[in-house]
Scaffold this motif. Sequence first.
Motif, PDB file in Angstrom:
ATOM      1  N   UNK A   1      -3.323  -0.242 -11.950  1.00 13.91           N
ATOM      2  CA  UNK A   1      -2.953  -1.638 -12.178  1.00 13.91           C
ATOM      3  C   UNK A   1      -2.114  -1.786 -13.446  1.00 13.91           C
ATOM      4  N   UNK A   2      -2.518  -1.074 -14.508  1.00 11.50           N
ATOM      5  CA  UNK A   2      -1.805  -1.208 -15.771  1.00 11.50           C
ATOM      6  C   UNK A   2      -0.385  -0.659 -15.643  1.00 11.50           C
ATOM      7  N   UNK A   3      -0.255   0.531 -15.048  1.00 14.45           N
ATOM      8  CA  UNK A   3       1.075   1.137 -14.908  1.00 14.45           C
ATOM      9  C   UNK A   3       1.969   0.277 -14.026  1.00 14.45           C
ATOM     10  N   UNK A   4       1.428  -0.218 -12.934  1.00 10.59           N
ATOM     11  CA  UNK A   4       2.237  -1.027 -12.029  1.00 10.59           C
ATOM     12  C   UNK A   4       2.622  -2.356 -12.661  1.00 10.59           C
ATOM     13  N   UNK A   5       1.760  -2.901 -13.514  1.00 12.79           N
ATOM     14  CA  UNK A   5       2.106  -4.159 -14.178  1.00 12.79           C
ATOM     15  C   UNK A   5       3.141  -3.934 -15.272  1.00 12.79           C
ATOM     16  N   UNK A   6       3.023  -2.830 -16.031  1.00 13.91           N
ATOM     17  CA  UNK A   6       3.995  -2.541 -17.088  1.00 13.91           C
ATOM     18  C   UNK A   6       5.376  -2.281 -16.499  1.00 13.91           C
ATOM     19  N   UNK A   7       5.413  -1.502 -15.420  1.00 19.39           N
ATOM     20  CA  UNK A   7       6.693  -1.143 -14.808  1.00 19.39           C
ATOM     21  C   UNK A   7       7.106  -2.115 -13.697  1.00 19.39           C
ATOM     22  N   UNK A   8       6.316  -3.168 -13.497  1.00 23.05           N
ATOM     23  CA  UNK A   8       6.585  -4.136 -12.408  1.00 23.05           C
ATOM     24  C   UNK A   8       6.799  -3.401 -11.086  1.00 23.05           C
TER      25      UNK A   8
ATOM     26  N   UNK B   1      -6.569   1.879  -4.978  1.00 19.87           N
ATOM     27  CA  UNK B   1      -6.680   0.814  -5.973  1.00 19.87           C
ATOM     28  C   UNK B   1      -5.431   0.740  -6.838  1.00 19.87           C
ATOM     29  N   UNK B   2      -4.724   1.868  -6.886  1.00 20.71           N
ATOM     30  CA  UNK B   2      -3.502   1.884  -7.674  1.00 20.71           C
ATOM     31  C   UNK B   2      -3.798   1.937  -9.158  1.00 20.71           C
TER      32      UNK B   2
ATOM     33  N   UNK C   1       6.039  -2.430  -7.310  1.00 19.37           N
ATOM     34  CA  UNK C   1       5.538  -3.278  -6.209  1.00 19.37           C
ATOM     35  C   UNK C   1       4.402  -2.653  -5.411  1.00 19.37           C
ATOM     36  N   UNK C   2       3.363  -2.199  -6.109  1.00 19.02           N
ATOM     37  CA  UNK C   2       2.241  -1.573  -5.434  1.00 19.02           C
ATOM     38  C   UNK C   2       1.067  -2.504  -5.255  1.00 19.02           C
ATOM     39  N   UNK C   3      -0.018  -1.961  -4.713  1.00 16.50           N
ATOM     40  CA  UNK C   3      -1.177  -2.789  -4.416  1.00 16.50           C
ATOM     41  C   UNK C   3      -1.923  -3.173  -5.694  1.00 16.50           C
ATOM     42  N   UNK C   4      -1.801  -2.364  -6.744  1.00 10.71           N
ATOM     43  CA  UNK C   4      -2.410  -2.725  -8.025  1.00 10.71           C
ATOM     44  C   UNK C   4      -1.772  -3.960  -8.625  1.00 10.71           C
ATOM     45  N   UNK C   5      -0.447  -4.048  -8.523  1.00 13.45           N
ATOM     46  CA  UNK C   5       0.265  -5.231  -9.006  1.00 13.45           C
ATOM     47  C   UNK C   5      -0.102  -6.450  -8.157  1.00 13.45           C
ATOM     48  N   UNK C   6      -0.265  -6.240  -6.832  1.00 12.09           N
ATOM     49  CA  UNK C   6      -0.674  -7.340  -5.953  1.00 12.09           C
ATOM     50  C   UNK C   6      -2.080  -7.820  -6.296  1.00 12.09           C
ATOM     51  N   UNK C   7      -2.981  -6.892  -6.639  1.00 11.55           N
ATOM     52  CA  UNK C   7      -4.332  -7.276  -7.026  1.00 11.55           C
ATOM     53  C   UNK C   7      -4.325  -8.076  -8.321  1.00 11.55           C
TER      54      UNK C   7
ATOM     55  N   UNK D   1       0.802  -1.221   0.000  1.00 16.83           N
ATOM     56  CA  UNK D   1       0.000   0.000   0.000  1.00 16.83           C
ATOM     57  C   UNK D   1       0.837   1.275   0.000  1.00 16.83           C
ATOM     58  N   UNK D   2       1.900   1.387   0.805  1.00 22.78           N
ATOM     59  CA  UNK D   2       2.688   2.631   0.784  1.00 22.78           C
ATOM     60  C   UNK D   2       3.273   2.955  -0.585  1.00 22.78           C
ATOM     61  N   UNK D   3       3.647   1.936  -1.356  1.00 26.08           N
ATOM     62  CA  UNK D   3       4.188   2.187  -2.686  1.00 26.08           C
ATOM     63  C   UNK D   3       3.134   2.833  -3.595  1.00 26.08           C
ATOM     64  N   UNK D   4       1.923   2.301  -3.543  1.00 21.67           N
ATOM     65  CA  UNK D   4       0.862   2.834  -4.392  1.00 21.67           C
ATOM     66  C   UNK D   4       0.439   4.224  -3.947  1.00 21.67           C
TER      67      UNK D   4
END
Length: 329
Positions: free
Chosen positions: A269-276, A266-267, A278-284, A102-105
């Motif tokens: 999700x697309x940005x966190x997945x593209x850039x890998x 919610x973060x 470590x936020x909550x969107x990637x965890x979701x 969560x803190x990352x997001x």
Amino acid sequence: MKYVLRKLGFYAIALWAALTLNFFLPRIMPGNPVDQLISKLAQKGQVTPATRHAIELMLGSDSSVPMWRQYLNYFGNIFRGDLGVSVTYFPNSVTSVIGSTLPWTVGLVGISTILAFLIGTLLGTLAGWKRGSWIDNLIPVTTLLQSIPYFWLALILLYFFGLKNPIFPLFGGYDVWSVEPGWNWAFIGSVIKYGTLPAITIVLSSVGGWMLGMRNMMVATLSEDYILTAEAKGLSRGKIMVSYAARNAILPSISGFAISLGFVVAGSIVAESVFSYPGIGFALLTAVQNNDYALMQGIFMIITVSVLGANLFMDLIYGFIDPRTRAQG
């Protein structure tokens, strides 16, 4: 005071309804988190019926417990901060996974959302005030950036500024090889460096909406009678723009900003997945891919609470900015 109590009562009911929906959704979805975890454990040896029953109890999926009892246990666990065990990050608890991501997001998406709102609102104010100027002509450009699919914009920036011109890192949240996490300048600088490109992506893709909305509201507000009255009084153009036009034109944007702040959790999700990242969107995203219902349920609950909390806060602020809403509420 009555206005505040009415708002608190409304959001309390909305929270209860959202948590109830959050309880039933995983139970009607296909798949079983118990089977997911057992399939992992089965690779290391035979799983006995006693082990399965223990896993059901651990994940809160014991079929022998009546649904109403599970419902009461669910709310009891929420108040105790027990959101279950994550299948994806087993044996870590859902609370610990959310606490670590969560803190990352919040840092990345929160700061990016605030910057996009401030930049878009300022540019929209100037564009509406000076129609036909070069600032007003920026709107098609910002609208074009907003219309580009989010992952395409992220990939384009990553290609030019991460691969062809390695100004920013390609993935991750910090340099895991040479930096130790902690409150030190090396780690903070690494986090800023790794988060700059994802932040630019978020700002570029969202600033156009804030700018266009504020510009249109400024144009509508400038045609009101009280603007003409202020001009007839001889007030300065700066005071009219800020105190009369922008103050009233920004009210709809504040409501939208409240929703955006709530969805910060919610973060992206697309940005966190593209850039890998470590936020909550990637965890979701990882939880969905692994049918990790406990983690999905926990993240959805955090998102719900954050959205309702942000809207409640902005509703109360809105009531003080525009007293007419208190009379109507």
